[in-house]
Motif scaffolding. Structure first.
Motif: not given
Length: 219
Positions: A34-38, A40-50, A76-86
Motif C-alpha cells: 500500500a505504501d509502495g515500500i521496497e 528489501a529496505s524493510f527486511s534489511r532494517t528489521l535484520k539490523a535492529w532485531l 527512525l524507521l521511515a528514514a531507513e526505508l525506500t520506496t519503489v518510486d523514490g
C-alpha cells in the motif's frame, strides 16, 4: 515445536502478535504494498535492529521497552526505508499502517478460553511495538498480562520471563510459553519454561491437547 514437552502443564503463556492474532507478516506485506515500500529496505532494517546478532539498544529494543515513543520510532524507521518510486516514506503513523491488517484470531481466543475452563492458567507475554491491545478480550481471559513497554523488559531476555513466572507463582517447568518467533521460544526455555513454536491455531491446539487432559485436538 510441537511435541517438545510431554508432561502436563499448569499454565500456558501466549504471545500476542502472530499467536493470538493472524500472521503479522500478512499485515506487513499489505502495508509494504500500500505504501509502495521496497520490501528489501524493510527486511534489511528489521535484520539490523532485531536479529539475534543485533547489539542491545537498537530502536526496536528501545521501542519494546518503552524508551522510545511510537512517534520517535516511526521517524527512525521511515528514514531507513525506500520506496519503489523514490518518494520519501511518510513517518506519521508508520506503525499504525504496519499493523492495520492484524486482527485477533478467534480460534486462538477460543483455545485460551477452553484451557481456562479446564483449570489451566492462561496468561499473556508480549513485546509491544506501541500496539493497541483488545483489552476487553484480553483482560477478562488472560492473567497476568505482561506487556514489554509497560514493564520495561523485553523478550527474549530472561528477566521478562522470570517476572511472568513470579506473577504466576508457578515453577518454570510447569509453564508452557507459546510464541511465533523462535528466539523468544528459546529465551523461555533458557529459564526452564516449556516452549512451543506457533505456526497456526490447529497445530498449537493439537500440541496442547497432548498436554492438557480434556482438551480436544480439534475444535
Amino acid at each position: 515445536m510441537p511435541g517438545a514437552a510431554t508432561a502436563a502443564v499448569d499454565a500456558v503463556v501466549f504471545d500476542y502478535g502472530g499467536v493470538l492474532t493472524g500472521p503479522v507478516r500478512e499485515s506487513i506485506a499489505a502495508w509494504l504494498k500500500a505504501d509502495g515500500i521496497e520490501p528489501a529496505s524493510f527486511s534489511r532494517t528489521l535484520k539490523a535492529w532485531l536479529s539475534r546478532d543485533a547489539e542491545q539498544g537498537t530502536p526496536v529494543h528501545r521501542l519494546e521497552t518503552g524508551e522510545l515513543t511510537v512517534e520517535q520510532f516511526d521517524t527512525l524507521l521511515a528514514a531507513e526505508l525506500t520506496t519503489v518510486d523514490g518518494r520519501p516514506v511518510d513517518p506519521v503513523g508508520v506503525l499504525d499502517r504496519l499493523f492495520a491488517g492484524m486482527r485477533p484470531d478467534p480460534a486462538m481466543f477460543e483455545l485460551a478460553g477452553e484451557l481456562r475452563g479446564l483449570g489451566i492458567r492462561v496468561a499473556l507475554l508480549s513485546n509491544s511495538w506501541g500496539n493497541t491491545y483488545p483489552r476487553a478480550l484480553i483482560d477478562g481471559l488472560l492473567e497476568p498480562v505482561v506487556i514489554s513497554g509497560e514493564v520495561g523488559l523485553r523478550k527474549p531476555l530472561a528477566p521478562i520471563y522470570r517476572l511472568t513466572l513470579d506473577l504466576l507463582g508457578l515453577p518454570a517447568g510447569r509453564v508452557l510459553f507459546v510464541d511465533d518467533a523462535e528466539p523468544n521460544v528459546l529465551g523461555a526455555r533458557a529459564v526452564g519454561m516449556r516452549g512451543l513454536l506457533h505456526t497456526d491455531a490447529a497445530t498449537t491446539r493439537a500440541a496442547l491437547a497432548a498436554l492438557v487432559p480434556g482438551l480436544r485436538p480439534r475444535p
